[in-house]
Design a protein around this motif. Structure first.
Motif: not given
Length: 367
Positions: A41-57
């Protein structure tokens, strides 16, 4: 044999058989822990963490169907007529699918972002595809291909389908830019662009730079709860001319807003539909745009736009964007253009009139 003896014997036999089978039992492995997708939720609605990373997609986009009929309000004549005055132009039908991928993560230098937009078109029996946007951002630095800055910095010319009959933007371009955000509503941008080849039935011009000097831009913006003021200036290094725009947006209420924008370019070439400036894509020295948006119900918003260029052409658009259900909007629109100058000459030469009435309807599903 007594009943008691029979029952005791049967129980002993069952115990023996069960023990024998237990020795041969299959050992089932413990299930591995499942890593569920986590919401970001750091960048708004619709983002989720790519499994195993700290990158939001975030994966999103839209599916759109545009149907236009009547006259071509851009060039005169009938829509889908092409350059043939005797062509049977009936309606123009465009189906478009757009998918966007937005990946972000935090670094010691700020937010690292990569963005890709893919676009697939099927128009009047012909397929086409493109990647109009693909760029990398780190902090305020951006590099890649994206909508040119001159159009996007001040914003679109209203929420109408045909917003660029009198054009306020150039297209897509490879670019490098840096945006400074002061955090108090003020932001500024500087950038450099490569330009683009543009081809249409009434002009064909190469806006790409022809040496190492790029097209350059600078802009500023101030935004508050009441609205915003924004401006941008660009220098076309190929023809060595300038263009600029200034815009005011005002929010009267939570449901009603309006805007006005003006553009000016130096040394306009009055050759028929010359367009000799990468930034000043209207016809004439100056152009003015204005619009209004009024949300009249929970589902319906009325949008209007008027535009005028100094060569004499006037264009207007009016629509109602109606959200049938969340994510699905139908927008019927009416357009009118009164041609003058080179546009009028072109329309008359290609079987059109000095004005044009057109209609469009858009079906769009956002996701």
């Amino acid at each position: 044999m007594t009943i008691k003896s029979f029952l005791l014997g049967s129980a002993a036999a069952l115990v023996a058989v069960t023990g024998a089978r237990a020795a041969d039992a299959v050992v089932v492995a413990e299930p591995e822990a499942v890593e569920y997708v986590r919401v970001c939720d750091a960048y708004g609605k619709g983002f989720f963490y790519i499994p195993g990373t700290e990158t939001c997609l975030k994966i999103g986009g839209y599916l759109r169907a545009d149907v236009k009929g009547g006259d071509d309000v851009y060039k005169g004549g009938h829509v889908n007529q092409g350059s043939d005055p005797d062509g049977d132009g009936t309606y123009d039908f465009l189906t478009r699918a757009t998918v966007r991928f937005d990946a972000r993560s935090e670094t010691e230098l700020g937010t690292l972002r990569s963005f890709i937009e893919t676009r697939f078109n099927y128009r009047n029996g012909s397929n086409g595809s493109s990647i109009p946007q693909a760029f990398i951002e780190l902090g305020g630095f951006r590099i890649g291909t994206v909508d040119e800055i001159f159009g996007t910095w001040t914003g679109d010319a209203g929420n109408v389908i045909n917003d660029d009959v009198i054009n306020y933007q150039s297209g897509y371009s490879n670019q490098v830019s840096y945006t400074f955000n002061a955090g108090n509503g003020f932001s500024a941008i500087i950038g450099a662009e490569q330009g683009q080849v543009q081809t249409a039935s009434y002009f064909n011009y190469d806006y790409r730079i022809d040496d190492y000097m790029p097209h350059v831009l600078a802009g500023a913006k101030y935004e508050q709860s009441w609205g915003k003021i924004s401006g941008i200036v660009g220098y076309d290094s190929r023809v060595e001319e300038w263009a600029g725009k200034l815009r005011l947006d005002v929010k009267f209420t939570d449901t009603v807003s309006a805007w006005v924008m003006g553009g000016y370019q130096t040394n306009y070439d009055d050759a028929p539909l010359g367009r000799r400036n990468w930034f000043g894509t209207w016809e004439g020295d100056y152009a003015i745009w204005g619009g209004l948006a009024a949300k009249v119900s929970d589902k319906a918003t009325i949008n209007a736009q008027l535009a005028y260029e100094s060569e004499g052409t006037l264009a207007g658009a009016l629509n109602v964007a109606y959200e049938i259900v969340p994510g699905f909007t139908i927008t019927p629109e009416f357009n009118y253009t009164k041609f003058d100058g080179a546009r009028k000459d072109y329309s008359l030469a290609h079987g059109g009139n000095d004005d044009a009435f057109g209609g469009a309807i858009r079906f769009q599903r956002n996701f």
